[in-house]
Design an enzyme around this catalytic site. Sequence first.
Site, PDB file in Angstrom:
ATOM      1  N   SER A 119      -8.720 -23.703 -50.456  1.00 32.44           N
ATOM      2  CA  SER A 119      -8.367 -23.977 -49.063  1.00 32.44           C
ATOM      3  C   SER A 119      -8.212 -22.666 -48.274  1.00 32.44           C
ATOM      4  CB  SER A 119      -7.099 -24.830 -49.047  1.00 32.44           C
ATOM      5  OG  SER A 119      -6.911 -25.422 -47.809  1.00 32.44           O
ATOM      6  N   HIS A 143      -9.043 -33.534 -50.004  1.00 28.83           N
ATOM      7  CA  HIS A 143      -8.685 -32.124 -49.919  1.00 28.83           C
ATOM      8  C   HIS A 143      -7.486 -31.835 -50.836  1.00 28.83           C
ATOM      9  CE1 HIS A 143      -8.532 -28.160 -48.119  1.00 28.83           C
ATOM     10  NE2 HIS A 143      -7.219 -28.266 -48.149  1.00 28.83           N
ATOM     11  N   ASP A 200     -12.801 -34.767 -46.888  1.00 32.99           N
ATOM     12  CA  ASP A 200     -12.079 -33.545 -46.543  1.00 32.99           C
ATOM     13  C   ASP A 200     -12.634 -32.998 -45.234  1.00 32.99           C
ATOM     14  OD1 ASP A 200     -10.923 -31.049 -46.416  1.00 32.99           O
ATOM     15  OD2 ASP A 200     -11.724 -30.306 -48.314  1.00 32.99           O
TER      16      ASP A 200
END
Length: 403
Positions: free
Chosen positions: A189, A373, A343
């Site tokens: 991320s 995600h 996501d």
Amino acid sequence: MGTKSLCLLLASVLVAYYVYTPIPENIEERWKLMLINAGFRTVAHVAEFAEWLGLMHYMEVLMMITSIEYTAPISDENVTVTDTKFNNVPARLYIPRKQSSGLKRAVIYIHGGGWCVGGSAMEPYDLLSRWTANKLNAVVISVEYRLAPMYHFPVQFEDVYTVVKFFLQNSVLAQYGVDPNRICISGDSAGGNLAAAVAQQLLDDLEVKVKLKIQALLYPALQTLDLDLPSYKDNENKPILPKSLMVRFWSEYFTTDVSLQEAMASNSHVPAESSHLFRFVNWSNLLPEKFKKDHVYASPIYGSSRLGKKYPGFLDPRAAPLLVDDTKLLGLPVTYVLTCQHDVLRDDGIMYVSRLREVGIEVIHDHIEDAIHGALMFITSPTDLALGHRAANKYIEWLNINL
Ligand SMILES: *[C@@H]1O[C@H](CO)[C@@H](O)[C@H](O)[C@H]1NC(C)=O
Ligand SMILES: *[C@@H]1O[C@H](CO)[C@@H](O)[C@H](O)[C@H]1NC(C)=O
């Protein structure tokens, strides 16, 4: 209606509101995910409320809650764990205990959390680092960079860069018994964003002689320009990372000034002077047909040049690694990209895969159709998911073979 039944009705409505989120069809353990997501939504509401009351910054509330998951650096039978500093930047260090002749591999890990929250000490990150150290018999360095809103870009980038640059010195590698030809940078991320940015900037740093062998980017955030990509539209309200939160993370990386957040939310934050950058994130060219579905490409809407001048960070490739010219991609190491179907950041990862492949960089792209995600965060009880274990195993297996 009696008071009791009224209360029951209200309670059920509240529970239903919190718990119920449309969960994509192909996702397993739906109820568990709904409960986990209810937890995330509750925290988000508490944070909004605390901020509205003027008690605390939104991210401070999130930070307080995530800090519950912090673990002490406890060594186990396989790995020695210590909190240390590299050139004054804190990091958690994992050294495998297994005696081995010869040099070890090393993984520099950058945790996620939208540049605002999270930490290497969080249970899932700590566990992932232990698994990596143990399975690969590798030294793992998990960087504890400073976070927003206290610190904005480029502090996060610079902290990570400082650690990586310090570690990549031959004298330091020798001290840890690390093979200079077998070093990886990895992150998930916002950590994938920092890993990709650092890998790019290292290419131009004449002081760094040691090259990274591989980079692993797990559902990374890679661009700030177009926050209306098909993945943002398809997954605007999917579990864990709704678009509104991602916009908040992005804007908070640069400033707490809400005008940037508002402009980003309407995807009209990029000034016309920067229109030339849009070709780097043109999903109409960079996404395979299957991800475009029935989305129609629209030309960008330009915003005021004031924001771009005041917060130039959001146009800086150290924050948005997709915004570099092809020539800047040449020389990057073999790359692993993990993307998740459900996501908002899916298309960032896929567009980077396309761009890297176009210039001849070897890329291994793992796209998980039934993933949300943050999949790798869900590996510790009681919030563990089979998906989390599967994704973590896949990633570590890839590292083991390719590093
Ligand atoms: C240590 O490593 C062994 C072999 O990989 C594993 O079975 C064991 O669970 C590990 N111990 C811990 C505490 O993780
Ligand atoms: C994006 O690509 C499409 C299709 O190739 C093209 O028509 C459009 O002009 C491009 N937009 C930008 C901003 O580069």
